[in-house]
Write an enzyme that holds these catalytic residues in place. Structure first.
Site, PDB file in Angstrom:
ATOM      1  CB  THR A   1      -0.948   0.055   1.219  1.00 14.75           C
ATOM      2  OG1 THR A   1      -1.651   1.315   1.177  1.00 14.75           O
ATOM      3  CG2 THR A   1      -0.222  -0.031   2.553  1.00 14.75           C
ATOM      4  CG  HIS A   2       1.774   3.795  -2.928  1.00 11.92           C
ATOM      5  ND1 HIS A   2       3.053   3.314  -2.753  1.00 11.92           N
ATOM      6  CD2 HIS A   2       1.487   3.618  -4.241  1.00 11.92           C
ATOM      7  CE1 HIS A   2       3.515   2.874  -3.910  1.00 11.92           C
ATOM      8  NE2 HIS A   2       2.594   3.023  -4.826  1.00 11.92           N
TER       9      HIS A   2
ATOM     10  NE  ARG B   1      14.967   6.678  -4.931  1.00  9.79           N
ATOM     11  CZ  ARG B   1      14.832   6.415  -6.225  1.00  9.79           C
ATOM     12  NH1 ARG B   1      13.641   6.117  -6.715  1.00  9.79           N
ATOM     13  NH2 ARG B   1      15.865   6.461  -7.032  1.00  9.79           N
TER      14      ARG B   1
ATOM     15  CE1 TYR C   1      15.617   2.819  -4.887  1.00 13.41           C
ATOM     16  CE2 TYR C   1      17.536   4.240  -4.604  1.00 13.41           C
ATOM     17  CZ  TYR C   1      16.743   3.436  -5.404  1.00 13.41           C
ATOM     18  OH  TYR C   1      17.077   3.244  -6.727  1.00 13.41           O
TER      19      TYR C   1
ATOM     20  CG  PHE D   1      18.788  -1.027 -11.277  1.00  8.36           C
ATOM     21  CD1 PHE D   1      17.516  -0.539 -11.040  1.00  8.36           C
ATOM     22  CD2 PHE D   1      19.351  -0.830 -12.525  1.00  8.36           C
ATOM     23  CE1 PHE D   1      16.817   0.134 -12.028  1.00  8.36           C
ATOM     24  CE2 PHE D   1      18.666  -0.157 -13.520  1.00  8.36           C
ATOM     25  CZ  PHE D   1      17.400   0.330 -13.268  1.00  8.36           C
TER      26      PHE D   1
ATOM     27  NE  ARG E   1      14.033   7.320 -13.542  1.00 10.34           N
ATOM     28  CZ  ARG E   1      14.972   8.230 -13.282  1.00 10.34           C
ATOM     29  NH1 ARG E   1      15.527   8.897 -14.261  1.00 10.34           N
ATOM     30  NH2 ARG E   1      15.324   8.499 -12.029  1.00 10.34           N
ATOM     31  CE  LYS E   2      19.576   8.376 -15.748  1.00  7.67           C
ATOM     32  NZ  LYS E   2      20.240   9.679 -15.633  1.00  7.67           N
TER      33      LYS E   2
HETATM   34  P1  A3P Z   1      14.261   5.374 -10.570  1.00  5.81           P
HETATM   35  O1  A3P Z   1      13.075   5.855 -11.345  1.00  5.81           O
HETATM   36  O2  A3P Z   1      14.978   6.481  -9.864  1.00  5.81           O
HETATM   37  O3  A3P Z   1      15.187   4.539 -11.387  1.00  5.81           O
HETATM   38  P2  A3P Z   1       8.711   1.873  -6.837  1.00  5.81           P
HETATM   39  O4  A3P Z   1       8.925   0.420  -6.941  1.00  5.81           O
HETATM   40  O5  A3P Z   1       8.344   2.319  -5.453  1.00  5.81           O
HETATM   41  O6  A3P Z   1       7.775   2.361  -7.876  1.00  5.81           O
HETATM   42  O7  A3P Z   1      10.124   2.582  -7.083  1.00  5.81           O
HETATM   43  C1  A3P Z   1      10.700   2.612  -8.368  1.00  5.81           C
HETATM   44  C2  A3P Z   1      12.131   3.099  -8.248  1.00  5.81           C
HETATM   45  O8  A3P Z   1      12.914   2.067  -7.614  1.00  5.81           O
HETATM   46  C3  A3P Z   1      12.778   3.344  -9.612  1.00  5.81           C
HETATM   47  O9  A3P Z   1      13.710   4.421  -9.406  1.00  5.81           O
HETATM   48  C4  A3P Z   1      13.474   2.025  -9.875  1.00  5.81           C
HETATM   49  O10 A3P Z   1      14.502   2.084 -10.834  1.00  5.81           O
HETATM   50  C5  A3P Z   1      14.026   1.744  -8.469  1.00  5.81           C
HETATM   51  N1  A3P Z   1      14.417   0.344  -8.281  1.00  5.81           N
HETATM   52  C6  A3P Z   1      13.696  -0.768  -8.538  1.00  5.81           C
HETATM   53  N2  A3P Z   1      14.425  -1.874  -8.290  1.00  5.81           N
HETATM   54  C7  A3P Z   1      15.639  -1.450  -7.873  1.00  5.81           C
HETATM   55  C8  A3P Z   1      16.838  -2.114  -7.464  1.00  5.81           C
HETATM   56  N3  A3P Z   1      16.949  -3.441  -7.474  1.00  5.81           N
HETATM   57  N4  A3P Z   1      17.887  -1.348  -7.099  1.00  5.81           N
HETATM   58  C9  A3P Z   1      17.809  -0.003  -7.087  1.00  5.81           C
HETATM   59  N5  A3P Z   1      16.712   0.674  -7.473  1.00  5.81           N
HETATM   60  C10 A3P Z   1      15.637  -0.032  -7.858  1.00  5.81           C
END
Ligand code: A3P
Length: 295
Positions: A103-104, A126, A192, A228, A258-259
């Protein structure tokens, strides 16, 4: 009852949310919000349930994947967690154990039994600058989103606390309150940036916290699977859009990875936006027990 809110600013940036009891929710939150919140409150919690709470874009999928691999002792990749927010109670009740329920929302919106100590609660947090950038790039990827805005437009909504799930600062203030007042031992905060700096020790801590005690070799394996790079590859290879995603995207890849870095905000905030944000941060966080790394 929830009310629909549609904001269009002078530059044409659009934000649609459902507002209930002074808080902003995503438009696909179930029903009139009130009834679903009551149903969540009364939900039957199982001993091996894991609740995963996060402000959007704080690493929800990351922590979900770690917890799922530990809980099931299986390193299969499962994409997105089931959100209590967007799934009917019947679906949640019919999920097989061990369930990970995301949940958010914050602690006050968890089932009563969880707030009384049943199941485990993981909270992913984060730094707010990287959250804002991640939000902006995320909503741009979707076919349907509550937010259609330029970076400047989104940052303004975000700072004003009008984004879906409200203000990042209010979210942290709520977690500060929980940290101070909650006496239970079934809650763990995960930051994070700290996971980024040392994933292995966090996987180990989560393993101990969940009492899954999977052992050194398995912790090593989960750490490897949850970098990641490896999660992004899995998401590309094995993503099947679930009902949760169907309204938002026709993409063949989960639009999450993404990054995955600390500090990408530097490529998006202007000097003026950063100075102004820092002032707000300093003011709103002066009494907070949470400290975030920005690089
Ligand atoms: P970025 O957009 O900065 O890359 P959520 O899951 O809450 O939607 O969060 C998404 C964010 O978590 C994204 O950040 C995504 O790339 C990052 N993320 C997901 N898996 C990750 C991992 N294994 N290591 C680091 N960042 C991760």
């Amino acid at each position: 009852m929830a009310e629909w809110v549609k904001e269009i600013d002078e530059d044409g940036n659009i934000l649609q949310t459902k507002k209930y009891d002074g808080k902003y929710y995503v438009s696909h939150f179930i029903g009139n919000i009130k009834d679903h919140l009551s149903a969540i409150e009364e939900m039957e919690v199982r001993d091996d349930d894991t609740f995963l709470l996060s402000y959007p874009k704080s690493g929800t999928h990351w922590v979900f994947t770690i917890a799922s691999m530990l809980r099931t002792r299986d390193t299969a990749y499962h994409g997105s967690p089931m959100f209590m927010d967007f799934n009917e109670m019947e679906t949640l009740n019919n999920m097989p154990s061990p369930r990970i329920l995301a949940t958010h929302m914050t602690f006050d919106r968890l089932p009563r039994q969880a707030r009384e100590g049943k199941g485990k609660i993981l909270v992913a947090l984060r730094n707010p600058k990287d959250v804002a950038v991640s939000l902006h790039t995320f909503v741009k990827k979707l076919d349907y989103s509550d937010v259609i805005a330029t970076w400047d437009g989104l940052l303004k909504f975000y700072v004003e606390g009008k984004m879906v799930y409200g203000s990042w600062f209010e979210n942290i203030q709520a977690w500060d309150k929980t940290k101070k007042e909650y006496k239970g031992d079934n809650l763990m905060f995960l930051i994070y940036e700290e996971l980024k700096k040392d994933l292995h020790s966090h996987v180990k801590k989560i393993d101990a916290f969940l009492e899954t005690n999977t052992g050194e070799d398995y912790v090593d394996l989960v750490t490897h699977k949850c970098t990641f790079k490896n999660m992004a590859v899995e998401a590309t290879n094995s993503f099947k859009p679930s009902d949760q995603w169907k309204t938002a995207t026709t993409s063949k890849t989960l639009p999450i990875y993404r990054k995955g870095e600390i500090g990408d905000w530097k490529n998006h905030f202007t000097v003026a936006q950063n100075e102004s944000f820092d002032k707000i941060y300093e003011d709103k966080m002066k009494n907070s027990s949470f400290h975030f790394m920005f690089e």
